[in-house]
Design an enzyme around this catalytic site. Structure first.
Site, PDB file in Angstrom:
ATOM      1  N   ASP A   1       0.784  -1.239   0.000  1.00  0.00           N
ATOM      2  CA  ASP A   1       0.000   0.000   0.000  1.00  0.00           C
ATOM      3  C   ASP A   1       0.817   1.291   0.000  1.00  0.00           C
ATOM      4  O   ASP A   1       0.249   2.391  -0.029  1.00  0.00           O
ATOM      5  CB  ASP A   1      -0.972  -0.002   1.194  1.00  0.00           C
ATOM      6  CG  ASP A   1      -0.280  -0.234   2.536  1.00  0.00           C
ATOM      7  OD1 ASP A   1       0.898   0.131   2.671  1.00  0.00           O
ATOM      8  OD2 ASP A   1      -0.937  -0.771   3.461  1.00  0.00           O
TER       9      ASP A   1
ATOM     10  N   HIS B   1       6.579  -8.121  -0.951  1.00  0.00           N
ATOM     11  CA  HIS B   1       5.434  -8.604  -1.728  1.00  0.00           C
ATOM     12  C   HIS B   1       5.057  -7.624  -2.846  1.00  0.00           C
ATOM     13  O   HIS B   1       3.939  -7.656  -3.346  1.00  0.00           O
ATOM     14  CB  HIS B   1       4.228  -8.870  -0.813  1.00  0.00           C
ATOM     15  CG  HIS B   1       4.373 -10.136  -0.017  1.00  0.00           C
ATOM     16  ND1 HIS B   1       3.486 -10.526   0.965  1.00  0.00           N
ATOM     17  CD2 HIS B   1       5.307 -11.121  -0.068  1.00  0.00           C
ATOM     18  CE1 HIS B   1       3.884 -11.681   1.490  1.00  0.00           C
ATOM     19  NE2 HIS B   1       4.980 -12.056   0.888  1.00  0.00           N
TER      20      HIS B   1
HETATM   21  P1  OAD Z   1      -2.648 -11.321   8.041  1.00  0.00           P
HETATM   22  O1  OAD Z   1      -4.021 -10.828   7.740  1.00  0.00           O
HETATM   23  O2  OAD Z   1      -2.363 -12.747   7.850  1.00  0.00           O
HETATM   24  O3  OAD Z   1      -2.278 -10.958   9.530  1.00  0.00           O
HETATM   25  C1  OAD Z   1      -2.529  -9.687  10.049  1.00  0.00           C
HETATM   26  C2  OAD Z   1      -2.388  -9.776  11.545  1.00  0.00           C
HETATM   27  O4  OAD Z   1      -2.492  -8.452  12.048  1.00  0.00           O
HETATM   28  C3  OAD Z   1      -3.498 -10.584  12.207  1.00  0.00           C
HETATM   29  O5  OAD Z   1      -2.910 -11.608  12.998  1.00  0.00           O
HETATM   30  C4  OAD Z   1      -4.265  -9.582  13.073  1.00  0.00           C
HETATM   31  O6  OAD Z   1      -4.598 -10.094  14.346  1.00  0.00           O
HETATM   32  C5  OAD Z   1      -3.265  -8.473  13.228  1.00  0.00           C
HETATM   33  N1  OAD Z   1      -3.851  -7.121  13.313  1.00  0.00           N
HETATM   34  C6  OAD Z   1      -4.876  -6.591  12.616  1.00  0.00           C
HETATM   35  N2  OAD Z   1      -5.055  -5.302  12.934  1.00  0.00           N
HETATM   36  C7  OAD Z   1      -4.123  -5.012  13.880  1.00  0.00           C
HETATM   37  C8  OAD Z   1      -3.792  -3.838  14.606  1.00  0.00           C
HETATM   38  N3  OAD Z   1      -4.450  -2.696  14.447  1.00  0.00           N
HETATM   39  N4  OAD Z   1      -2.765  -3.911  15.479  1.00  0.00           N
HETATM   40  C9  OAD Z   1      -2.086  -5.068  15.690  1.00  0.00           C
HETATM   41  N5  OAD Z   1      -2.349  -6.203  15.027  1.00  0.00           N
HETATM   42  C10 OAD Z   1      -3.346  -6.180  14.115  1.00  0.00           C
HETATM   43  O7  OAD Z   1      -1.658 -10.387   7.191  1.00  0.00           O
HETATM   44  P2  OAD Z   1      -0.136 -10.674   6.812  1.00  0.00           P
HETATM   45  O8  OAD Z   1       0.568 -11.394   7.899  1.00  0.00           O
HETATM   46  O9  OAD Z   1       0.416  -9.399   6.326  1.00  0.00           O
HETATM   47  O10 OAD Z   1       0.482 -12.013   0.664  1.00  0.00           O
HETATM   48  O11 OAD Z   1      -0.333 -11.637   5.599  1.00  0.00           O
HETATM   49  C11 OAD Z   1       0.783 -12.085   4.903  1.00  0.00           C
HETATM   50  C12 OAD Z   1       0.466 -12.228   3.449  1.00  0.00           C
HETATM   51  O12 OAD Z   1      -0.696 -13.017   3.278  1.00  0.00           O
HETATM   52  C13 OAD Z   1       0.093 -10.948   2.750  1.00  0.00           C
HETATM   53  O13 OAD Z   1       1.210 -10.124   2.440  1.00  0.00           O
HETATM   54  C14 OAD Z   1      -0.547 -11.450   1.503  1.00  0.00           C
HETATM   55  C15 OAD Z   1      -1.402 -12.551   2.103  1.00  0.00           C
HETATM   56  O14 OAD Z   1      -1.607 -13.594   1.287  1.00  0.00           O
HETATM   57  C16 OAD Z   1       0.315 -12.051  -0.648  1.00  0.00           C
HETATM   58  O15 OAD Z   1      -0.636 -11.538  -1.205  1.00  0.00           O
HETATM   59  C17 OAD Z   1       1.416 -12.767  -1.357  1.00  0.00           C
END
Ligand code: OAD
Length: 265
Positions: free
Chosen positions: A108, A123
């Site tokens: 983003d 990514h």
């Molecule tokens: P996820 O959606 O898997 O994890 C986001 C985490 O952030 C979750 O465990 C939530 O509990 C936490 N969360 C949400 N809002 C929050 C906040 N305000 N403060 C603290 N924690 C919060 O997202 P990613 O780990 O980024 O890849 O996912 C990894 C990859 O999966 C992405 O980059 C994407 C997706 O498939 C691709 O598209 C290749």
């Protein structure tokens, strides 16, 4: 002192003690900017999207129109989004020399919009489109101008390459694709040097980024995790914080400034 202040002070102290702190961010870092993450219960894209196969490279090739119909909505949300306190706090920590780089899974550009300089986008990002046939890259603006459109929602989907007519894909990594070579290399270099990895808003479930924290541990470094839900690395972290990262990082910055002031006095 409240728990959040105590934990923020602990993080501030770790940052000041560290020689090479690196941040690793995921979609949770941007939820407070109004961009949904993937795996939060109820609001994550994996629950709200009917068919997540559109996020795979095979799915994209098979039905690019479907990808673009969903992608356009996400793109609009992302392009309207503003950095939140997490992004601003990390930019300020970098300015203070307390964070050396940010490895992000987010596409983003909000870290850069907040002023961060050393951002490694493993990514990819949504600023450009790439032709799958000839490899040409175009900014979103160039494609809009070429087709005489003002807005992404006016695109005939899928958009085609102006020079060869091939299929255009945003320069993001879809499931089934490798990470961009240079960015992956840079991330590995940073992880080698890191004695502290500050992980913010990632479920740490997606390969290969889910192996990154282990690299820091293997080198004797420390992990701090700020995430609303559990992650597979919680038991290896020196601190796990279950707060919204924007709220928490604001407090971390406050504690950093206090400690820096005390050092001067
Ligand atoms: P996820 O959606 O898997 O994890 C986001 C985490 O952030 C979750 O465990 C939530 O509990 C936490 N969360 C949400 N809002 C929050 C906040 N305000 N403060 C603290 N924690 C919060 O997202 P990613 O780990 O980024 O890849 O996912 C990894 C990859 O999966 C992405 O980059 C994407 C997706 O498939 C691709 O598209 C290749």
């Amino acid at each position: 002192m409240k728990k959040i202040q105590r934990q923020a002070k602990e993080v501030a102290e770790s940052l000041l003690e560290s020689k090479y702190a690196v941040a690793l961010t995921g979609a949770g870092a941007s939820t407070e900017s109004g961009i949904p993450d993937f795996r939060s219960p109820g609001s994550g894209l994996w629950e709200t999207t009917d068919d997540i196969s559109v996020f795979t490279f095979m799915g994209f090739r098979k039905e690019p129109e479907k990808f673009y119909r969903l992608g356009t909505q996400i793109f609009e949300t992302v392009s309207r989004a503003k950095p939140n306190l997490t992004h601003y706090a990390l930019a300020e920590l970098e300015r203070l020399g307390l964070i050396k780089s940010i490895i992000t899974q987010n596409v983003d550009s909000l870290h850069q919009k907040a002023g961060s300089k050393n951002v490694i986008e493993v990514h990819g990002h949504l600023r450009e489109l790439e032709c799958l046939s000839c490899g040409a890259k175009y900014s979103m603006g160039e494609i809009l101008r070429h087709y005489g459109k003002n807005h992404v929602s006016e695109f005939e989907v899928p958009p085609r390459c102006p020079s060869c007519g091939g299929l255009l894909k945003p320069t993001i990594v879809l499931f089934g694709e490798k990470l961009p070579h240079d960015e992956f290399g840079k991330a590995m270099e940073e992880l080698k040097k890191a004695d502290l990895l500050l992980i913010i808003g990632s479920s740490l479930l997606v390969h290969p980024v889910n192996s990154f924290p282990m690299k820091v541990i293997e080198n004797g470094g420390e992990l701090i995790i700020i995430n609303l839900q559990r992650t597979p690395y919680d038991s290896l972290a020196s601190l796990v914080v279950r707060e919204k990262s924007g709220v928490f990082m604001k407090e971390v910055l406050h504690q950093v400034h206090n400690l820096l002031l005390q050092k001067k006095l």
